[in-house]
Motif scaffolding. Sequence first.
Motif, PDB file in Angstrom:
ATOM      1  N   UNK A  95       0.850  -1.180   0.000  1.00  0.00           N
ATOM      2  CA  UNK A  95       0.000   0.000   0.000  1.00  0.00           C
ATOM      3  C   UNK A  95       0.887   1.231   0.000  1.00  0.00           C
ATOM      4  N   UNK A  96       0.936   1.884  -1.142  1.00  0.00           N
ATOM      5  CA  UNK A  96       1.749   3.073  -1.315  1.00  0.00           C
ATOM      6  C   UNK A  96       0.852   4.305  -1.259  1.00  0.00           C
ATOM      7  N   UNK A  97       1.469   5.449  -1.123  1.00  0.00           N
ATOM      8  CA  UNK A  97       0.721   6.700  -1.132  1.00  0.00           C
ATOM      9  C   UNK A  97       1.537   7.799  -0.514  1.00  0.00           C
ATOM     10  N   UNK A  98       1.219   9.033  -0.830  1.00  0.00           N
ATOM     11  CA  UNK A  98       1.976  10.149  -0.297  1.00  0.00           C
ATOM     12  C   UNK A  98       1.713  10.353   1.190  1.00  0.00           C
ATOM     13  N   UNK A  99       2.535  11.152   1.818  1.00  0.00           N
ATOM     14  CA  UNK A  99       2.309  11.535   3.211  1.00  0.00           C
ATOM     15  C   UNK A  99       0.925  12.160   3.318  1.00  0.00           C
ATOM     16  N   UNK A 100       0.191  11.780   4.340  1.00  0.00           N
ATOM     17  CA  UNK A 100      -1.138  12.335   4.545  1.00  0.00           C
ATOM     18  C   UNK A 100      -2.239  11.619   3.789  1.00  0.00           C
TER      19      UNK A 100
ATOM     20  N   UNK B 268       4.033  19.381   9.545  1.00  0.00           N
ATOM     21  CA  UNK B 268       3.840  19.032   8.129  1.00  0.00           C
ATOM     22  C   UNK B 268       3.619  20.290   7.310  1.00  0.00           C
ATOM     23  N   UNK B 269       4.499  20.515   6.385  1.00  0.00           N
ATOM     24  CA  UNK B 269       4.399  21.672   5.500  1.00  0.00           C
ATOM     25  C   UNK B 269       3.381  21.389   4.393  1.00  0.00           C
ATOM     26  N   UNK B 270       2.356  22.234   4.268  1.00  0.00           N
ATOM     27  CA  UNK B 270       1.381  22.013   3.188  1.00  0.00           C
ATOM     28  C   UNK B 270       2.035  21.949   1.807  1.00  0.00           C
ATOM     29  N   UNK B 271       3.009  22.822   1.564  1.00  0.00           N
ATOM     30  CA  UNK B 271       3.668  22.814   0.253  1.00  0.00           C
ATOM     31  C   UNK B 271       4.394  21.488   0.020  1.00  0.00           C
ATOM     32  N   UNK B 272       5.063  20.984   1.054  1.00  0.00           N
ATOM     33  CA  UNK B 272       5.783  19.708   0.931  1.00  0.00           C
ATOM     34  C   UNK B 272       4.793  18.560   0.701  1.00  0.00           C
ATOM     35  N   UNK B 273       3.678  18.571   1.422  1.00  0.00           N
ATOM     36  CA  UNK B 273       2.671  17.520   1.264  1.00  0.00           C
ATOM     37  C   UNK B 273       2.106  17.487  -0.153  1.00  0.00           C
ATOM     38  N   UNK B 274       1.788  18.657  -0.692  1.00  0.00           N
ATOM     39  CA  UNK B 274       1.222  18.727  -2.046  1.00  0.00           C
ATOM     40  C   UNK B 274       2.266  18.307  -3.074  1.00  0.00           C
ATOM     41  N   UNK B 275       3.502  18.720  -2.860  1.00  0.00           N
ATOM     42  CA  UNK B 275       4.582  18.308  -3.766  1.00  0.00           C
ATOM     43  C   UNK B 275       4.754  16.786  -3.751  1.00  0.00           C
ATOM     44  N   UNK B 276       4.721  16.196  -2.553  1.00  0.00           N
ATOM     45  CA  UNK B 276       4.836  14.748  -2.427  1.00  0.00           C
ATOM     46  C   UNK B 276       3.684  14.046  -3.149  1.00  0.00           C
ATOM     47  N   UNK B 277       2.473  14.562  -2.973  1.00  0.00           N
ATOM     48  CA  UNK B 277       1.300  13.992  -3.640  1.00  0.00           C
ATOM     49  C   UNK B 277       1.485  13.984  -5.156  1.00  0.00           C
ATOM     50  N   UNK B 278       1.898  15.122  -5.714  1.00  0.00           N
ATOM     51  CA  UNK B 278       2.060  15.210  -7.168  1.00  0.00           C
ATOM     52  C   UNK B 278       3.217  14.352  -7.673  1.00  0.00           C
TER      53      UNK B 278
END
Length: 191
Positions: A7-12, A128-138
């Motif tokens: 089960x993979x996925x970005x942080x959050x 958790x930095x919102x910018x880092x989280x969104x970058x990780x997601x993308x």
Amino acid sequence: MPRTIFLSGPAGSGKTSILRLSHDEKLAIWGRTAAIDTDQLFLMVDPHWDLPYDDARTALVLRQCVSLAESFFGADYENVLIAGNSIHDAIDLNPVIPDLLRLGRVFHLSLDPTEEAVLRRTSADPDRSPAHLINDLHNLRAKRSPWSAPVDNSSLSPLQTLQQIARVVEAGEGELREPLPDQAAGERSTN
């Protein structure tokens, strides 16, 4: 037949929340299900996430996942969930896939929530930095391979997400029957 589910996925995205569901919740949805959090194994050798990405350390963690899965299957568990940020590329997974296939069926799923869902889930965590989280997601979305079955859990609770994971696996989506095709040179996973 026993099943290993990567089960993979970005942080959050909710991986840890799914792993932390109670034994009874997992049992009611899907039978005896054990959970392995690769982050916990990485923390055994790098408790402060100080070290740069290292292929050998990732290989060590995934070998430990195989050993744990074999132990769980030997104790009559039907499913083993292995979740983490660093289990989304063929280079890291291919060395352990043959051993897991000898134990049973193997699947790969990727949690793929919306940006809003990730930010909502992590809003109470000031580290958790919102910018880092969104970058990780993308970044992870761009790297997702066609062999991984996506699961949009944006509006699902952890329990509902586990139910959806069970449906996806029961339908045979994301099943790995052999080592994976190599990805483009230079693609590497990160912790």
